[in-house]
Scaffold this motif. Structure first.
Motif, short mmCIF file in Angstrom:
data_model
loop_
_atom_site.label_atom_id
_atom_site.label_comp_id
_atom_site.label_asym_id
_atom_site.label_seq_id
_atom_site.Cartn_x
_atom_site.Cartn_y
_atom_site.Cartn_z
N SER A 20 33.56 42.36 42.04
CA SER A 20 33.83 41.29 41.07
C SER A 20 34.41 41.88 39.78
CB SER A 20 32.54 40.53 40.75
OG SER A 20 31.67 41.34 39.99
N ILE A 21 35.01 41.02 39.00
CA ILE A 21 35.50 41.41 37.69
C ILE A 21 34.33 41.93 36.85
CG2 ILE A 21 36.40 40.49 35.50
CD1 ILE A 21 38.63 40.89 37.42
N LYS A 22 33.18 41.30 36.96
CA LYS A 22 32.00 41.72 36.21
C LYS A 22 31.56 43.12 36.64
CE LYS A 22 27.45 40.34 34.61
NZ LYS A 22 27.33 41.56 33.88
N TYR A 39 43.58 42.25 32.29
CA TYR A 39 43.92 41.91 33.68
C TYR A 39 43.36 40.52 33.95
CZ TYR A 39 44.85 46.84 33.74
OH TYR A 39 45.34 48.09 33.44
N PRO A 40 44.21 39.50 33.96
CA PRO A 40 43.73 38.11 33.99
C PRO A 40 43.06 37.69 35.30
CG PRO A 40 46.13 38.18 34.06
CD PRO A 40 45.66 39.58 33.83
N THR A 41 43.26 38.44 36.37
CA THR A 41 42.63 38.09 37.65
C THR A 41 42.20 39.36 38.38
OG1 THR A 41 44.67 38.20 38.94
CG2 THR A 41 44.13 36.05 37.92
N LYS A 42 41.37 39.19 39.36
CA LYS A 42 40.97 40.33 40.19
C LYS A 42 42.18 40.86 40.94
CE LYS A 42 38.15 39.78 43.80
NZ LYS A 42 36.96 39.75 44.67
N ASP A 43 43.06 39.97 41.41
CA ASP A 43 44.29 40.41 42.08
C ASP A 43 45.14 41.27 41.15
OD1 ASP A 43 44.30 39.44 44.77
OD2 ASP A 43 44.59 37.40 44.00
N ALA A 44 45.25 40.88 39.89
CA ALA A 44 46.05 41.65 38.93
C ALA A 44 45.44 43.04 38.72
CB ALA A 44 46.16 40.91 37.61
N LEU A 45 44.13 43.11 38.64
CA LEU A 45 43.44 44.38 38.47
C LEU A 45 43.64 45.26 39.70
CD1 LEU A 45 41.49 46.15 36.81
CD2 LEU A 45 39.61 44.90 37.90
N PHE A 46 43.46 44.69 40.87
CA PHE A 46 43.63 45.44 42.11
C PHE A 46 45.07 45.95 42.23
CE2 PHE A 46 44.63 45.97 46.55
CZ PHE A 46 43.52 46.61 47.06
N THR A 47 46.02 45.06 41.94
CA THR A 47 47.44 45.43 42.03
C THR A 47 47.76 46.56 41.05
OG1 THR A 47 48.04 43.22 42.77
CG2 THR A 47 49.80 44.57 41.81
N ALA A 48 47.25 46.49 39.84
CA ALA A 48 47.49 47.53 38.84
C ALA A 48 46.92 48.88 39.31
CB ALA A 48 46.91 47.14 37.50
N ALA A 49 45.72 48.85 39.87
CA ALA A 49 45.11 50.09 40.36
C ALA A 49 45.92 50.66 41.53
CB ALA A 49 43.67 49.85 40.78
N ALA A 50 46.32 49.79 42.46
CA ALA A 50 47.10 50.24 43.61
C ALA A 50 48.46 50.79 43.16
CB ALA A 50 47.29 49.09 44.59
N GLU A 51 49.09 50.13 42.21
CA GLU A 51 50.39 50.60 41.71
C GLU A 51 50.26 51.92 40.98
OE1 GLU A 51 52.08 47.35 39.51
OE2 GLU A 51 52.57 46.24 41.35
N LEU A 52 49.19 52.11 40.22
CA LEU A 52 48.97 53.39 39.56
C LEU A 52 48.81 54.50 40.60
CD1 LEU A 52 48.47 55.09 37.01
CD2 LEU A 52 46.04 54.47 37.21
N GLY A 53 48.03 54.22 41.63
CA GLY A 53 47.85 55.19 42.70
C GLY A 53 49.15 55.53 43.40
N ARG A 54 49.95 54.50 43.70
CA ARG A 54 51.25 54.74 44.34
C ARG A 54 52.16 55.54 43.43
NH1 ARG A 54 50.75 49.66 47.17
NH2 ARG A 54 51.28 48.57 45.28
N GLY A 55 52.14 55.22 42.14
CA GLY A 55 52.97 55.96 41.18
C GLY A 55 52.60 57.42 41.12
N LYS A 56 51.30 57.71 41.06
CA LYS A 56 50.84 59.10 41.05
C LYS A 56 51.21 59.81 42.35
CE LYS A 56 48.74 59.32 37.05
NZ LYS A 56 49.27 60.22 36.02
N ALA A 57 51.08 59.11 43.48
CA ALA A 57 51.46 59.70 44.76
C ALA A 57 52.95 60.01 44.81
CB ALA A 57 51.07 58.77 45.91
N HIS A 58 53.76 59.11 44.27
CA HIS A 58 55.20 59.35 44.25
C HIS A 58 55.56 60.53 43.34
CE1 HIS A 58 56.72 56.15 46.79
NE2 HIS A 58 55.82 55.35 46.26
N GLU A 59 54.84 60.71 42.25
CA GLU A 59 55.07 61.87 41.38
C GLU A 59 54.78 63.16 42.15
OE1 GLU A 59 52.82 61.69 37.73
OE2 GLU A 59 53.50 59.63 37.33
N VAL A 60 53.65 63.19 42.84
CA VAL A 60 53.29 64.36 43.63
C VAL A 60 54.33 64.60 44.72
CG1 VAL A 60 51.62 65.21 45.34
CG2 VAL A 60 50.82 64.29 43.15
N ALA A 61 54.71 63.54 45.43
CA ALA A 61 55.69 63.67 46.50
C ALA A 61 57.01 64.20 45.96
CB ALA A 61 55.90 62.33 47.20
#
Length: 179
Positions: A20-22, A39-61
């Motif tokens: 949960s957001i809480k 992050y106005p919704t749980k989806d927005a929070l999840f998406t931001a975390a996933a995008e950060l992870g993908r961005g870091k992975a792309h930097e490493v790659a």
């Protein structure tokens, strides 16, 4: 960044539906309203975390792919990924879910691996669809070991002490001798 890493850890541990957001707000010391301001919704929070992870992975790659495929690139990729994993355990927890969710019918679209999320396999010059490949098994083994060992190193507060052992273990999984 710490907020998204913590959120990623909670999503990885409890799943999207059971986080949960809480839960996230409590984990990072914010009020629910304070977290929703960013992050106005749980989806927005999840998406931001996933995008950060993908961005870091792309930097490493991107850094590792500067080298030709082979043992040197494998070592560079493992070292870069180990440093990332030790610094951001939540993102690595979430990324490890991509491997465990391969071919599943997961209900949340960001948990279903696509070619973008599987780009880390390209770093190791392996096709994740070639299920009969020994190299694929070795790469999955190395990535899995990296995830589990880096999380354990964080848990026991031995990141710097374990780093070289994690790298050696992953390289051994790939079939490379220890230096």
């Amino acid at each position: 960044m710490r907020l998204l890493d913590r959120a990623a850890a909670l999503f990885a541990r409890h799943g999207f539906d059971h986080t949960s957001i809480k839960d996230v707000a409590d984990a990072v010391g914010l009020s629910k309203a304070g977290l929703l301001h960013h992050y106005p919704t749980k989806d927005a929070l999840f998406t931001a975390a996933a995008e950060l992870g993908r961005g870091k992975a792309h930097e490493v790659a991107g850094q590792a792919m500067r080298l030709p495929a082979g043992p040197e690139r494998d070592r560079a990729a493992i070292e870069l990924m180990t440093d990332l994993a030790l610094e951001h355990p939540g993102l690595i927890s979430m990324a490890a879910g991509v491997i465990t969710e391969m071919g599943s019918d997961s209900t949340h679209p960001l948990l279903v691996p696509d070619s973008d999320e599987l780009s880390m396999f390209a770093v190791f010059d392996v096709d994740p669809r070639d299920v009969d490949s020994e190299r694929l098994v070795r790469v999955i083994g190395a990535l899995s070991a990296l995830a589990v060992l880096s999380l354990a190193a964080n848990h026991v507060d031995r990141k710097s002490v374990w780093r070289r052992h994690i790298v050696a273990t992953c390289l051994a999984a790939l079939g490379h001798p220890s230096p």
